[in-house]
Every structure is written in structure tokens, then in C-alpha cells.
Design a protein around this motif. Structure first.
Motif, PDB file in Angstrom:
ATOM      1  N   TRP A   6       0.835  -1.203   0.000  1.00 44.69           N
ATOM      2  CA  TRP A   6       0.000   0.000   0.000  1.00 44.69           C
ATOM      3  C   TRP A   6       0.868   1.250   0.000  1.00 44.69           C
ATOM      4  N   TYR A  10       1.116   4.417  -2.956  1.00 49.99           N
ATOM      5  CA  TYR A  10       0.992   5.865  -2.743  1.00 49.99           C
ATOM      6  C   TYR A  10       2.258   6.633  -3.111  1.00 49.99           C
ATOM      7  N   TRP A  16      -7.119   3.900  -7.653  1.00 48.65           N
ATOM      8  CA  TRP A  16      -8.376   4.360  -7.032  1.00 48.65           C
ATOM      9  C   TRP A  16      -8.374   5.860  -6.749  1.00 48.65           C
ATOM     10  N   GLY A  43     -10.119   2.802   5.783  1.00 45.71           N
ATOM     11  CA  GLY A  43      -9.268   2.693   4.586  1.00 45.71           C
ATOM     12  C   GLY A  43      -9.520   3.904   3.709  1.00 45.71           C
ATOM     13  N   GLY A  45      -7.758   6.300   2.456  1.00 42.07           N
ATOM     14  CA  GLY A  45      -6.837   6.815   1.444  1.00 42.07           C
ATOM     15  C   GLY A  45      -6.569   8.291   1.670  1.00 42.07           C
ATOM     16  N   ASN A  49     -13.785  10.738  -0.006  1.00 41.80           N
ATOM     17  CA  ASN A  49     -15.144  10.422   0.473  1.00 41.80           C
ATOM     18  C   ASN A  49     -15.395  11.069   1.835  1.00 41.80           C
ATOM     19  N   ASP A  64      -6.378   5.074   7.810  1.00 44.19           N
ATOM     20  CA  ASP A  64      -5.738   4.310   6.748  1.00 44.19           C
ATOM     21  C   ASP A  64      -4.405   3.798   7.288  1.00 44.19           C
ATOM     22  N   LEU A  65      -3.968   2.700   6.697  1.00 45.65           N
ATOM     23  CA  LEU A  65      -2.698   2.071   7.085  1.00 45.65           C
ATOM     24  C   LEU A  65      -1.498   2.925   6.685  1.00 45.65           C
ATOM     25  N   VAL A  66      -1.641   3.743   5.646  1.00 43.14           N
ATOM     26  CA  VAL A  66      -0.470   4.392   5.044  1.00 43.14           C
ATOM     27  C   VAL A  66      -0.311   5.851   5.512  1.00 43.14           C
ATOM     28  N   GLY A  89      -4.204   4.008  11.043  1.00 42.36           N
ATOM     29  CA  GLY A  89      -4.813   2.948  11.850  1.00 42.36           C
ATOM     30  C   GLY A  89      -5.044   1.705  11.014  1.00 42.36           C
ATOM     31  N   ASP A  90      -5.182   0.579  11.709  1.00 45.19           N
ATOM     32  CA  ASP A  90      -5.380  -0.712  11.056  1.00 45.19           C
ATOM     33  C   ASP A  90      -6.826  -1.157  11.234  1.00 45.19           C
ATOM     34  N   ALA A  91      -7.498  -1.389  10.114  1.00 46.59           N
ATOM     35  CA  ALA A  91      -8.909  -1.787  10.144  1.00 46.59           C
ATOM     36  C   ALA A  91      -9.115  -3.110  10.877  1.00 46.59           C
ATOM     37  N   SER A 107     -14.868   2.191   1.026  1.00 44.56           N
ATOM     38  CA  SER A 107     -14.733   2.328  -0.417  1.00 44.56           C
ATOM     39  C   SER A 107     -13.482   1.569  -0.847  1.00 44.56           C
ATOM     40  N   GLY A 108     -13.672   0.313  -1.202  1.00 45.59           N
ATOM     41  CA  GLY A 108     -12.552  -0.454  -1.741  1.00 45.59           C
ATOM     42  C   GLY A 108     -11.638  -1.113  -0.735  1.00 45.59           C
ATOM     43  N   LEU A 109     -12.125  -1.340   0.493  1.00 50.91           N
ATOM     44  CA  LEU A 109     -11.285  -2.059   1.461  1.00 50.91           C
ATOM     45  C   LEU A 109     -11.725  -3.517   1.625  1.00 50.91           C
ATOM     46  N   ILE A 112     -10.197  -6.433  -0.357  1.00 50.02           N
ATOM     47  CA  ILE A 112      -8.760  -6.789  -0.327  1.00 50.02           C
ATOM     48  C   ILE A 112      -8.477  -7.958   0.621  1.00 50.02           C
TER      49      ILE A 112
HETATM   50  N1  SAH Z   1     -11.135   4.481   0.330  1.00 48.08           N
HETATM   51  C1  SAH Z   1     -10.100   5.053  -0.505  1.00 48.08           C
HETATM   52  C2  SAH Z   1      -8.937   4.082  -0.790  1.00 48.08           C
HETATM   53  C3  SAH Z   1      -9.327   2.725  -1.362  1.00 48.08           C
HETATM   54  S1  SAH Z   1      -7.943   1.632  -1.662  1.00 48.08           S
HETATM   55  C4  SAH Z   1     -10.721   5.566  -1.777  1.00 48.08           C
HETATM   56  O1  SAH Z   1     -11.874   5.264  -2.063  1.00 48.08           O
HETATM   57  O2  SAH Z   1     -10.038   6.300  -2.506  1.00 48.08           O
HETATM   58  C5  SAH Z   1      -7.841   0.720  -0.136  1.00 48.08           C
HETATM   59  C6  SAH Z   1      -7.226   1.522   0.989  1.00 48.08           C
HETATM   60  O3  SAH Z   1      -7.189   0.712   2.154  1.00 48.08           O
HETATM   61  C7  SAH Z   1      -5.784   1.992   0.736  1.00 48.08           C
HETATM   62  O4  SAH Z   1      -5.702   3.364   1.005  1.00 48.08           O
HETATM   63  C8  SAH Z   1      -4.959   1.175   1.733  1.00 48.08           C
HETATM   64  O5  SAH Z   1      -3.820   1.875   2.182  1.00 48.08           O
HETATM   65  C9  SAH Z   1      -5.954   0.933   2.837  1.00 48.08           C
HETATM   66  N2  SAH Z   1      -5.716  -0.254   3.676  1.00 48.08           N
HETATM   67  C10 SAH Z   1      -5.281  -1.479   3.303  1.00 48.08           C
HETATM   68  N3  SAH Z   1      -5.252  -2.316   4.352  1.00 48.08           N
HETATM   69  C11 SAH Z   1      -5.703  -1.613   5.423  1.00 48.08           C
HETATM   70  C12 SAH Z   1      -5.891  -1.914   6.800  1.00 48.08           C
HETATM   71  N4  SAH Z   1      -5.648  -3.131   7.285  1.00 48.08           N
HETATM   72  N5  SAH Z   1      -6.353  -0.940   7.612  1.00 48.08           N
HETATM   73  C13 SAH Z   1      -6.615   0.310   7.135  1.00 48.08           C
HETATM   74  N6  SAH Z   1      -6.442   0.659   5.848  1.00 48.08           N
HETATM   75  C14 SAH Z   1      -5.995  -0.291   4.995  1.00 48.08           C
END
Ligand code: SAH
Length: 197
Positions: A6, A10, A16, A43, A45, A49, A64-66, A89-91, A107-109, A112
């Protein structure tokens, strides 16, 4: 997927990163599906949103993790004069109080995580959402071709099965997950709305 993956995404512009909120969430808001209150963008980003919801009166927390994504999100919010609680933070290990949020947006978590982490993830969300609180989730559907790689594709049945223990599913509708790599502007997706039991 490891944190490194991740972080490297970035270092360039990730697929995304579309520079505006996902239309699926704008539509949820316009149709009054998302009710005003305290919302967690999980998550988040770089925060598009989260920013959209803050601009529309929600009290918003984004994790977000990053770190670099969170830094960008903070800068954007500051530039717009918005107070949003962005932090790393970690989801899978949420540090919020039980029942703290009225809504969680994803949105997109969700798409994964592998089967095992997915269950742990939904468990975390159920804990921080108040009873009747809403979980709104956008993920790629099984209708999206797999030739370009990307995260998992998810079926309606899978979503229903994973949510069943903690949630009442309101709907799972066909939608689009916007990206900067699809010629049509996005990939085939589902938007789900569920309420915590
Ligand atoms: N929601 C954002 C990003 C979607 S991509 C958007 O719609 O633009 C997925 C995101 O989840 C990335 O930013 C990634 O860094 C984050 N992510 C991945 N694993 C995660 C975790 N365990 N905890 C929190 N965030 C995480």
C-alpha cells in the motif's frame, strides 16, 4: 497484502485515486440512505469520500494504514477548512469505543481481505457501530473482468454470508467503482447497505 504494497502504491498515483468522491457514495447521500451523524471512513486513502461527507455536515473520522495517504488527506482537509479526524490505523485492530459510530463507509477495502481476515474485519466494524448503525461498502463484483488483476471480485452471496451474523442487509446494488485505469471510468462493483443488528 503487506503494508509495503500500500505504501508503494501511494508513491505513485494509485488506480483508485480519482480526485473526487466515489459517485456511489454521493448517490447514497443524495438518496438519504446515509443519515447524518458520526461516520468512520475505513481505509480512507487521501480522504475524498471523508471530505465529501464532512462538507455535508457529518462528523468524520478517517483511518488508513499508510501515513503518506493520511498526510495528504490532512492537507486537503486543512486547505478546505474542514475538521476531519484523520489518523493512521489498522482496520483489523480498531481502537475506537464500542458503538461509537452511526455509520461506517468502506470504499474499496472489504475486497482486499482473504476469507479469514474478512470475517475478522466485519467483526471489528460491528463492534464500533452502534446497533442499527449503517455499514456502506463498495467492492468489485464478480462481473468485473479479472484480466487486469486488482483486488478480489465478490459475489452478492459472499457479501450476504459474511454480513449475516452481525448485520441486516438492506440492499446490494450494481454499481461502479471509479478508477483512473478503466476506460469507462470505473469497474463493475456492488454497493451494499447493511444495518447492525
Ligand atoms: N477508500 C479510498 C482508498 C481505497 S484503496 C478511496 O476510495 O479512494 C484501499 C485503501 O485501504 C488503501 O488506502 C490502503 O492503504 C488501505 N488499507 C489497506 N489495508 C488496510 C488496513 N488493514 N487498515 C486500514 N487501511 C488499509
Amino acid at each position: 497484502m503487506a503494508t509495503n504494497f500500500w505504501e508503494e502504491e501511494y508513491n505513485k498515483t494509485p488506480p483508485w485515486e480519482v480526485g473526487h468522491p466515489q459517485s456511489a457514495f454521493v448517490e447514497l447521500f443524495s438518496s438519504n440512505e446515509l443519515v447524518l451523524g458520526k461516520v468512520l471512513d475505513i481505509g480512507c486513502g487521501t480522504g475524498e469520500n471523508a471530505i465529501f461527507l464532512a462538507q455535508n455536515g457529518f462528523s468524520v473520522v478517517g483511518i488508513d494504514l499508510v501515513p503518506s495517504a493520511i498526510e495528504k488527506a490532512k492537507q486537503k482537509a486543512k486547505g478546505l477548512g474542514l475538521e476531519i479526524d484523520f489518523s493512521v490505523g489498522d482496520a483489523l485492530h480498531l481502537r475506537f469505543h464500542p458503538d461509537e459510530f452511526d455509520s461506517v463507509i468502506d470504499s474499496g477495502l472489504f475486497h482486499i481481505f482473504d476469507d479469514k481476515r474478512r470475517l475478522a474485519y466485519i467483526d471489528q466494524i460491528a463492534k464500533v457501530l452502534r446497533p442499527e448503525g449503517g455499514y456502506f461498502m463498495l467492492c468489485f463484483s464478480e462481473k468485473e473482468p479479472t484480466d487486469w488483476g486488482g483486488p478480489r471480485r465478490v459475489s452478492k452471496e459472499e457479501i450476504e454470508e459474511v454480513l449475516a451474523p452481525n448485520f441486516e442487509v438492506n440492499f446490494i446494488h450494481d454499481s461502479i467503482l471509479e478508477s483512473n485505469i478503466h476506460e469507462a471510468g470505473g469497474g463493475l462493483a456492488y454497493i451494499s447497505s447493511a444495518r447492525r443488528k
